[in-house]
Design a protein around this motif. Structure first.
Motif, PDB file in Angstrom:
ATOM      1  N   MET A 127      -6.619  -1.320   2.427  1.00 28.54           N
ATOM      2  CA  MET A 127      -5.151  -1.382   2.490  1.00 28.54           C
ATOM      3  C   MET A 127      -4.514  -0.591   1.340  1.00 28.54           C
ATOM      4  N   ARG A 128      -5.106  -0.706   0.148  1.00 27.31           N
ATOM      5  CA  ARG A 128      -4.553   0.039  -1.010  1.00 27.31           C
ATOM      6  C   ARG A 128      -4.570   1.534  -0.733  1.00 27.31           C
ATOM      7  N   LEU A 129      -5.710   2.018  -0.225  1.00 20.44           N
ATOM      8  CA  LEU A 129      -5.810   3.454   0.073  1.00 20.44           C
ATOM      9  C   LEU A 129      -4.828   3.839   1.176  1.00 20.44           C
ATOM     10  N   ALA A 130      -4.710   2.952   2.164  1.00 23.70           N
ATOM     11  CA  ALA A 130      -3.834   3.258   3.302  1.00 23.70           C
ATOM     12  C   ALA A 130      -2.383   3.430   2.854  1.00 23.70           C
ATOM     13  N   THR A 131      -1.933   2.574   1.919  1.00 26.67           N
ATOM     14  CA  THR A 131      -0.513   2.629   1.517  1.00 26.67           C
ATOM     15  C   THR A 131      -0.165   3.952   0.831  1.00 26.67           C
ATOM     16  N   ALA A 132      -1.191   4.634   0.284  1.00 23.18           N
ATOM     17  CA  ALA A 132      -0.921   5.907  -0.398  1.00 23.18           C
ATOM     18  C   ALA A 132      -0.367   6.953   0.565  1.00 23.18           C
ATOM     19  N   ASN A 133      -0.523   6.726   1.872  1.00 22.75           N
ATOM     20  CA  ASN A 133      -0.009   7.687   2.856  1.00 22.75           C
ATOM     21  C   ASN A 133       1.442   7.424   3.244  1.00 22.75           C
ATOM     22  N   LEU A 134       2.017   6.332   2.716  1.00 17.37           N
ATOM     23  CA  LEU A 134       3.368   5.932   3.138  1.00 17.37           C
ATOM     24  C   LEU A 134       4.425   6.390   2.135  1.00 17.37           C
ATOM     25  N   ARG A 135       5.616   6.667   2.622  1.00 16.63           N
ATOM     26  CA  ARG A 135       6.737   6.968   1.716  1.00 16.63           C
ATOM     27  C   ARG A 135       7.229   5.662   1.091  1.00 16.63           C
ATOM     28  N   PRO A 136       7.947   5.740  -0.050  1.00 19.33           N
ATOM     29  CA  PRO A 136       8.550   4.523  -0.596  1.00 19.33           C
ATOM     30  C   PRO A 136       9.450   3.880   0.461  1.00 19.33           C
ATOM     31  N   GLY A 137       9.364   2.564   0.586  1.00 17.85           N
ATOM     32  CA  GLY A 137      10.160   1.860   1.602  1.00 17.85           C
ATOM     33  C   GLY A 137       9.510   1.865   2.981  1.00 17.85           C
ATOM     34  N   GLY A 138       8.367   2.525   3.112  1.00 15.22           N
ATOM     35  CA  GLY A 138       7.681   2.591   4.414  1.00 15.22           C
ATOM     36  C   GLY A 138       7.095   1.234   4.812  1.00 15.22           C
ATOM     37  N   THR A 139       6.753   1.117   6.091  1.00 16.74           N
ATOM     38  CA  THR A 139       6.290  -0.167   6.655  1.00 16.74           C
ATOM     39  C   THR A 139       4.814  -0.107   7.038  1.00 16.74           C
ATOM     40  N   LEU A 140       4.103  -1.214   6.772  1.00 18.45           N
ATOM     41  CA  LEU A 140       2.718  -1.365   7.245  1.00 18.45           C
ATOM     42  C   LEU A 140       2.710  -2.490   8.269  1.00 18.45           C
TER      43      LEU A 140
END
Ligand SMILES: C[S@@+](CC[C@H](N)C(=O)[O-])C[C@H]1O[C@@H](n2cnc3c(N)ncnc32)[C@H](O)[C@@H]1O
Length: 268
Positions: A127-140
């Motif tokens: 999950m930590r690695l995955a969030t690196a692909n998101l913009r600030p404010g992005g949704t998982l």
């Protein structure tokens, strides 16, 4: 990271698409509730045969974009062929994982994982690695299954209840991250995220739920044997027929595994 226990032979890719047909309404509720909207840029990690990416592509429309990644080249080839034959222009598939940076892609608005955290030895690291692909404010948004709490059939149908118990024990060896579904909120918290909301649903099997029983039977055989034996298709059909007959005889109602759906946002 663990390998995907069930492999990517055509029979498994077909099982994923059968499963996707049943799960689609639940996943769609998750994506809509979590705010997936036309024009968004979406990443799906662990796309398999591509069905969740296709659903997301429908929801984001022609102005949006979906990238599905999977570390199995067979899955990527299969999903890419399906996109091509369906004439879909807003979805692309790449071989990869959360640990491999996507070159040439801008950060995404929305990240989806379905039935993928339960296959990770280290769901928090994933999950930590995955969030690196998101913009600030992005949704998982994650949709993960758990079979540990399945309620008994109504009225009691011993063959189906015994099947559920065996199904659960088969998943215990097959799923590296078997607790991920009921630990989703904690996994988010360990990554510094707070789950906004979530829900849990169950599919039910009734006497005419042919697909439901076929899904349960093929999934059980896949988990149990790890890879498919040659006679898997006929064995699954027989097992599905036996379960369905038992339910039909008493006009019963039976449950499938819990479908946990939670979402969270990155700080803006
Ligand atoms: C059960 S399938 C789910 C496919 C799809 N999300 C769906 O729901 O139809 C899980 C997929 O995740 C992929 N996968 C598992 N761990 C992965 C990882 N760390 N990186 C990329 N793909 C992964 C597997 O190869 C497999 O194709």
């Amino acid at each position: 990271m663990a390998t995907y226990h069930l492999g990517h032979a055509p029979i498994e890719l077909a099982r994923l698409t059968l499963q996707a047909e049943l799960l689609r309404p639940i996943t769609e509720r998750l994506l809509r509730s979590a705010g997936l909207a036309p024009g968004m840029r979406v990443l799906e990690i662990g796309c398999g045969a591509g069905d969740v990416s296709f659903l997301a592509a429908d929801l984001v429309g022609p102005q949006g974009r979906v990238v599905g990644i999977d570390r199995a080249p067979e899955a990527i080839q299969h999903a890419t062929e399906r996109a091509r034959s369906g004439g879909l222009r807003n979805v692309t598939f790449y071989k990869g994982g959360p640990d491999i940076p996507l070159s040439g892609e801008e950060p995404f608005d929305f990240l989806i994982g379905r039935y993928v955290l339960v296959h990770q030895q280290d769901p928090v690291g994933f999950m930590r690695l995955a969030t690196a692909n998101l913009r600030p404010g992005g949704t998982l948004a994650f949709h993960e299954p758990d079979s540990s709490l399945i309620a008994p059939s109504r009225p009691p149908i011993p063959i189906y209840d015994a099947f559920n118990a065996q199904y659960h024990s088969a998943t215990q060896t097959a799923l590296a991250g078997k607790e991920a579904a009921f630990r989703l909120a904690a996994i988010f918290a360990d990554c510094g995220l707070v789950s906004s909301e979530g829900f849990c649903e169950r599919l039910v099997g009734l006497e005419n739920s042919d697909l439901f029983f076929l899904w349960r039977a093929t999934s059980y055989l896949a988990f149990k044997s790890g890879l498919y034996p040659d006679q898997a298709t006929s064995d699954a059909a027989q097992l599905a027929a036996d379960l369905q007959t038992a339910v039909r005889t008493v006009h019963g109602q039976v449950f499938g595994p819990d479908q946990w759906c939670l979402w969270a946002k990155l700080p803006a």
